[in-house]
Design an enzyme around this catalytic site. Structure first.
Site, PDB file in Angstrom:
ATOM      1  CG  LEU A 167      -1.788  -1.191   1.513  1.00 29.48           C
ATOM      2  CD1 LEU A 167      -2.513  -1.035   2.844  1.00 29.48           C
ATOM      3  CD2 LEU A 167      -2.790  -1.353   0.386  1.00 29.48           C
ATOM      4  CD  GLU A 203       3.498   3.607   4.722  1.00 22.04           C
ATOM      5  OE1 GLU A 203       4.640   3.641   5.227  1.00 22.04           O
ATOM      6  OE2 GLU A 203       2.845   2.553   4.611  1.00 22.04           O
ATOM      7  CG  HIS A 208       4.949  -1.461  11.869  1.00 17.63           C
ATOM      8  ND1 HIS A 208       5.762  -2.138  11.002  1.00 17.63           N
ATOM      9  CD2 HIS A 208       4.172  -0.632  11.116  1.00 17.63           C
ATOM     10  CE1 HIS A 208       5.499  -1.730   9.761  1.00 17.63           C
ATOM     11  NE2 HIS A 208       4.546  -0.817   9.809  1.00 17.63           N
ATOM     12  CD1 TRP A 268       4.592  -6.690  15.025  1.00 19.97           C
ATOM     13  CD2 TRP A 268       3.203  -5.077  14.321  1.00 19.97           C
ATOM     14  NE1 TRP A 268       4.756  -6.547  13.663  1.00 19.97           N
ATOM     15  CE2 TRP A 268       3.921  -5.567  13.213  1.00 19.97           C
ATOM     16  CE3 TRP A 268       2.261  -4.049  14.104  1.00 19.97           C
ATOM     17  CZ2 TRP A 268       3.724  -5.075  11.897  1.00 19.97           C
ATOM     18  CZ3 TRP A 268       2.082  -3.566  12.817  1.00 19.97           C
ATOM     19  CH2 TRP A 268       2.813  -4.071  11.741  1.00 19.97           C
ATOM     20  CG  ASP A 294       5.364   1.075  20.378  1.00 21.34           C
ATOM     21  OD1 ASP A 294       5.903   0.986  21.505  1.00 21.34           O
ATOM     22  OD2 ASP A 294       4.191   1.468  20.225  1.00 21.34           O
ATOM     23  CB  VAL A 341       5.550   4.440  22.129  1.00 27.24           C
ATOM     24  CG1 VAL A 341       4.429   5.264  22.738  1.00 27.24           C
ATOM     25  CG2 VAL A 341       6.147   5.147  20.915  1.00 27.24           C
ATOM     26  CB  THR A 392       1.623   1.975  22.396  1.00 28.02           C
ATOM     27  OG1 THR A 392       3.042   1.805  22.416  1.00 28.02           O
ATOM     28  CG2 THR A 392       1.276   3.316  21.766  1.00 28.02           C
ATOM     29  CG  ASP A 402      -7.543   3.145   5.229  1.00 28.12           C
ATOM     30  OD1 ASP A 402      -6.528   2.481   5.570  1.00 28.12           O
ATOM     31  OD2 ASP A 402      -7.553   3.917   4.251  1.00 28.12           O
TER      32      ASP A 402
HETATM   33  N1  ARG Z   1       1.572  -1.973   4.866  1.00 24.69           N
HETATM   34  C1  ARG Z   1       1.906  -0.625   4.894  1.00 24.69           C
HETATM   35  C2  ARG Z   1       3.136  -0.376   5.742  1.00 24.69           C
HETATM   36  O1  ARG Z   1       3.669  -1.255   6.283  1.00 24.69           O
HETATM   37  C3  ARG Z   1       0.767   0.283   5.261  1.00 24.69           C
HETATM   38  C4  ARG Z   1      -0.348  -0.239   6.036  1.00 24.69           C
HETATM   39  C5  ARG Z   1      -1.406   0.815   6.094  1.00 24.69           C
HETATM   40  N2  ARG Z   1      -2.654   0.343   6.614  1.00 24.69           N
HETATM   41  C6  ARG Z   1      -3.819   0.849   6.229  1.00 24.69           C
HETATM   42  N3  ARG Z   1      -4.927   0.458   6.794  1.00 24.69           N
HETATM   43  N4  ARG Z   1      -3.918   1.720   5.285  1.00 24.69           N
HETATM   44  O2  ARG Z   1       3.704   0.669   5.898  1.00 24.69           O
HETATM   45 ZN    ZN Z   2       4.189   0.500   8.333  1.00 22.52          ZN
HETATM   46 CA    CA Z   3       4.674   0.295  23.558  1.00 19.39          CA
END
Ligand code: ARG
Ligand code: ZN
Ligand code: CA
Length: 318
Positions: A185, A228, A237, A239, A247, A249, A252, A288
């Site tokens: 994406l 992004e 991220h 996780w 992360d 942080v 979280t 989203d």
């Molecule tokens: N997979 C992408 C990344 O790792 C973006 C994920 C975005 N998720 C969304 N729900 N638009 O950076």
């Molecule tokens: Zn990402």
């Molecule tokens: Ca955390």
């Protein structure tokens, strides 16, 4: 430069004080009163030489704090965005309105004015955050191409490879729109990388807001760019990219892995303490409509990169 400023300042002080000591008239007596603090300081400096060292430290601190002066628009750091569109098909040549809808989503999500912000569960209401960074469309650069997909090795960022070189990448966020391929994406460059490839890439299909019944669903609300740009602003991220990873942080919860779709609340982590996961955080992998918050700890990480000595200091300068 520093020395010139300092000696200029002492010259001015010297002048006004000399005036007081030598000229005996009313206005001089008035200014003599105003200058007493300088006389007191000089006496204290004589009695206590270490005071000079302390005052020098204060001066160094003040100078540094002044360097931190940020270019604020309505009290916020405002990031100009250069959008670089690479298109082969008409659909890839997204409209100015489509691009503006993406800028609008970024402004909403980074300023907690997104309509779904109130969906954040009360468990997280104490840490949900208004990051307070705004984005303004600077220019749109369009280029026709015969490439069907661009991959993730930065070809779209290089004129020599048929892409578009970034514009002013130390002061503007460059945003490339193209077909990436491989089900990707979007992707971002973290702070610290070379400015030649700095910025964010988002697949043309997932830029801005499109209909819930269109082919971009469930990534049709512009949150790929929010995610992004989060990376571009140094967020990891949620996780931590490994099972129960960090992360960096504190506020979280630890997630055992990425979440997809729109998880039912509460979704429990399998990590130590089995906390309720913050699946609605932009830095997870949900659809989203399933992501609608940053945390205060994430905001603190973002704020840090704009300070003097930070990797995105140049974006915050007047
Ligand atoms: N997979 C992408 C990344 O790792 C973006 C994920 C975005 N998720 C969304 N729900 N638009 O950076
Ligand atoms: Zn990402
Ligand atoms: Ca955390």
């Amino acid at each position: 430069m520093k020395k010139i400023c300092l000696s200029l300042a002492s010259l001015v002080l010297l002048f006004s004080c000399q005036n007081d000591d030598t000229v005996e008239n009313n206005s001089a007596r008035l200014s003599k009163r105003a200058c007493a603090s300088q006389e007191v300081l000089e006496r204290q400096l004589k009695e206590n030489p270490s005071l000079a060292i302390k005052m020098n430290q204060i001066e160094a601190f003040t100078e540094n704090a002044m360097l931190n002066q940020q270019r604020l628009v309505n009290g916020k750091i405002e990031i100009p965005v250069v959008v670089n569109v690479l298109y082969r098909t008409a659909a890839e040549n997204i409209s100015d309105a489509q691009i503006q809808s993406q800028i609008d989503v970024l402004n909403a999500d980074f300023n907690a004015t997104n309509a779904d912000y109130n969906l954040v569960p009360s468990l997280f209401s104490g840490v949900k955050a208004n990051v307070g960074i705004s984005f303004v469309l600077d220019q749109v650069i369009r280029k026709a191409t015969t490439k069907t997909s661009w991959g993730t090795r930065d070809a779209m960022k290089k004129t020599k490879q048929g892409g578009i070189n970034p514009t002013s990448p130390t002061t503007k966020l460059n945003f490339w729109v193209c077909t990436i391929g491989g089900g990707i994406l979007g992707y971002a460059q973290f702070p610290g990388g070379t400015s030649a490839t700095d910025g964010v890439v988002c697949d043309s299909k997932y830029v801005g807001v499109t209909s819930n019944s269109g082919s971009s669903y469930p990534y049709n609300l512009g949150r790929t760019a929010t995610h992004e740009v989060g990376h571009w602003l140094n967020l990891r991220h949620i996780w931590g990219d490994t099972t129960c990873g960090s992360d960096l942080v504190a506020d979280t919860p630890s997630h055992n892995a990425a979440n997809y779709g729109v998880p039912t609340y509460p979704h429990l982590s399998t990590c130590a303490g089995t906390p309720v996961e913050m699946t609605m955080n932009y830095m997870d992998y949900t659809d989203d409509r399933g992501m609608y918050m940053f945390s205060a700890g994430q905001k603190a990480r973002i704020d840090a990169i704009f300070l003097s000595g930070g990797p995105r200091f140049s974006f915050a300068q007047p």
